[in-house]
Scaffold this motif. Sequence first.
Motif, PDB file in Angstrom:
ATOM      1  N   TYR A   1      40.246  29.849  51.718  1.00 14.72           N
ATOM      2  CA  TYR A   1      40.062  30.165  53.145  1.00 14.72           C
ATOM      3  C   TYR A   1      41.077  29.362  53.948  1.00 14.72           C
ATOM      4  O   TYR A   1      41.305  28.174  53.682  1.00 14.72           O
TER       5      TYR A   1
ATOM      6  N   THR B   1      41.496  38.500  59.478  1.00 10.23           N
ATOM      7  CA  THR B   1      40.983  38.764  60.820  1.00 10.23           C
ATOM      8  C   THR B   1      42.092  38.509  61.833  1.00 10.23           C
ATOM      9  O   THR B   1      42.921  37.605  61.641  1.00 10.23           O
TER      10      THR B   1
ATOM     11  N   THR C   1      35.247  36.592  62.710  1.00 10.18           N
ATOM     12  CA  THR C   1      35.083  35.613  61.635  1.00 10.18           C
ATOM     13  C   THR C   1      33.664  35.633  61.086  1.00 10.18           C
ATOM     14  O   THR C   1      33.459  35.552  59.862  1.00 10.18           O
TER      15      THR C   1
ATOM     16  N   ASN D   1      42.343  29.051  58.218  1.00 12.45           N
ATOM     17  CA  ASN D   1      42.444  29.467  59.615  1.00 12.45           C
ATOM     18  C   ASN D   1      43.914  29.367  60.021  1.00 12.45           C
ATOM     19  O   ASN D   1      44.457  28.272  60.136  1.00 12.45           O
TER      20      ASN D   1
ATOM     21  N   ASP E   1      42.054  33.843  58.302  1.00  8.79           N
ATOM     22  CA  ASP E   1      41.368  33.985  59.592  1.00  8.79           C
ATOM     23  C   ASP E   1      42.350  33.800  60.743  1.00  8.79           C
ATOM     24  O   ASP E   1      43.249  32.958  60.689  1.00  8.79           O
TER      25      ASP E   1
END
Length: 919
Positions: free
Chosen positions: A325, A406, A305, A327, A383
């Motif tokens: 963005y 990621t 990250t 997560n 992410d």
Amino acid sequence: MELGPPQQRSVLALLLAHGGQPVSVASLVDALWGEDHPGSAVNLLHRYVGALRRALEPELGHRETGRWLIRGAGGYRFTADAATLDLLRFRDLMGKARSERDGGAERQAVHTFAEALALWDGPVAANTPAPVRSHTVFTALEREHVAAVNEATDLALRCGLPKPVLVPLQWVTSQHPFDEPSHSRLILALAAAGYRADALDVHATIRGRLAEELGIDPGAELRAAHEAVLREEPDQPQQEVHHETEPLVDAPMPAPSVMPAQLPRDLAVFAGRRDELDHLLAEHDDPHGATAVTLIRGMAGVGKTTLAVRYVHRIAHLYPDGQLYLNLRGFDQTGDVVQPEAAVRRFLDELGVPSARIPVGFDAQVNLYRSVLAERRILVVLDNARDAEQVRPLLPGSPGCHVVVTSRNQLLSLVAVEGARPLLLTPLSNVEAREFLTRRLGSRSAGSDPAAISEIIELCAGLPLALAIVAARAALQPLHPLSAVAQALRDTSTSLDSFSDADSIIDARAAFTWSYQALGPAAADMFRVLSLHPSPEIPTRAAASLMGLPVARAVPLLDELERGHLIAQYAPRRYTMHDLVRVYATELANASDAPEARRAARVRVLDHYLHSSFTAAALIDPHRPRITLPPMSEGAVVEVLHDRAAAQAWTTAVSPTLFAAVEMAGEHHLDDHTWRLAWAFDPYLDRNGHWHQKVIAQEAALAATERAHEVRGRAYVHRSLGYAHKHLGNLVRAAGQFRSALELYVELGDLRGEGRTHQNIADLCTKQNMFQQALEHEVCSYEIARVLGDQLMEADCLNNVGCAHSDLGDHDQAIVLCEQALARSRELGNRPLEAAAQDSLGKIHHRAGRYAVAVGYLGQALETHRDLQDLYNEAVTLRNLAAAHLAVGDKRSAEDCTRLAATVLGQPLPFTLSAASAS
């Protein structure tokens, strides 16, 4: 019946979908986990089957044999026949209907087809994870269902019996919003049943959807159906005197009112990774080319990250339309993984798409998301992705965007199918690790003892997360020599078995343990208890509640944890904890804290969210009926919310945590919290159209009310589930939930709940064009309001009864009733109801052909909505007013209203006049 976690339910769904045929172990493993299946997959599968056997046949105990789930032929099968499995019963009835049709008994065959189709009451495998639902066995069943509905419709139209197939057709078209053949049949069936206005409305809706989201015109089949309805011009039944209006202008998809700029903060002390960063920048494609996907993968804690954030900050200026963005929490220890459906919906919200514009089906939402991103240059960062299926729906479909992913996993299919460019991160080299520590400790400190620095790097194995924690603790103890730091690491170094998996074999316990042992006793307690929070994002007052401390005493402890890099502050007084650190904190909590203490901490934090959400709900809607709350636990604290705006902002910010809190409460059988949290959270889900989440939350609440024997709460849950299923198009399920609610309210003698449920059922009847039944339920609700002496409910019911009469074509009676509702709402000083009655009168006069009167009432409604700052209903009334202006020949005013309706919500509304008039 409790069927266990999602993967376990998926096993049962897969076996049922095979209709009694055996399914190999390899096929089941592939369906559940795909190419990245764990080494223990087969053992997990056996455990799931054993648990399912005990759930289906409790009398088995722990014996391995049973009646339903049978081992054999290299796998498992579910023993079933047409008497026990709806799928087989459906196929038997379809065969019978075809035989009747082929034998000349076509009218009887229509009813047999309808009996078969009635067995479908929702999406296939609805309660399984998205990757499993996409398995070919389930998609094949969906195709089988669609083909059956179309086959039945063709015969029904030929026989002149369209009504038995209307509900299945409406279900199919709601789930497949771009299926032109099914929509064509629905148009013809509605017209044949006498609902010509609705047939034309269906055509207008799909035509607009195809143009806006796919950029295409209707195909030949849709055009033919539309022309057939226009040519026939049949005498309209009395209940169908609706006047539909096509959209007057094509409002473009506007840019979000606030450009998304969601990138996390770039680290000022970033060090190393020069080669990797140069590689990423060199491979960055021309932004005018195809959508590029960059995949940064590596073990946990290796800095994926951090590198991704540094990279996207370097290229952000090339994407002027913003940065998204998210997560995805693919490896969260609580299992709170962000599902693709929730991720797409969240991005649509953040891109400024109003809830009213967002379609129900997941595929349609993905198409809308890609349409919003078309012709824009946006940077998307995903992410901690678990697998390719979690990522794929979030990939833009047009050039100009760039996606950075990621993951700890390889995501081979993302590379092979989507052309993602992979970069594998390994631990820092000795040179990079030394630079890392120098940036954080200062050159003088880092250079004072090179041997100790080398030993620290070796003990942390170059893992950036471990090095960051050690550096933070060492910086806080400047008088301790680095050799003492190295010695402390040696003394606490043991194997962190729970971190060891296919991707992470680093011994990180030494760094964590050394930093943890340096904490004060209260901060150490705080560190352990934070692992019990329902989601990774932890507000200050929630942390204080977990500890049972006042906020003023909790803040210094959080600051101490932040200084030690054991938590990070991602927003003012909101914290998060790295996955590995959270696992470590959980291990410590389980080993050090008594189960009673952990349960008490969970209750306190759930009390925090329960009482805070009740305060917010009261500020947002002060007229909503209340339910009783249990006393708040000692030590729990609530959010300070002063007004409606603060309440809405807080609810929006913590909505993922509120959803996770409902699930956590349900998992730990904290039943009073489960259903009350779901009750408090419910209006937020309604306002934002999160129908799938609403179903999940209310199903957890339903189980809780059943365990707790909470009958009144269970009645509300059934109503809420019915409301969600209605919006999802699951009309059969919605009807069943409303029936259950009505039975419970009658049993309780709760007249108000009974009356409101009659209103829900009336709305469902209207949605199915069952206008006489709708009127009966509305009248029943009105009579209950009169018995209660509830003047506000009575006025609301009068307005609804009036609209029901209008749906049946009795506009004069409708006007009398709605005028009474308007007068009473003014007497009571209830302006929202006043605006609703004005809007109803405008629509009814329009239907009756009194267009100038309609313009007057709709103008009044518009002013009232504006005074109330009710944007959604302002836009609805503007569209109705546009139709009325057009009817009197004032095209310019009509166009102005249509444009303004689009401006009010930032989007054109997703319905035509006739759809709005039935709302």
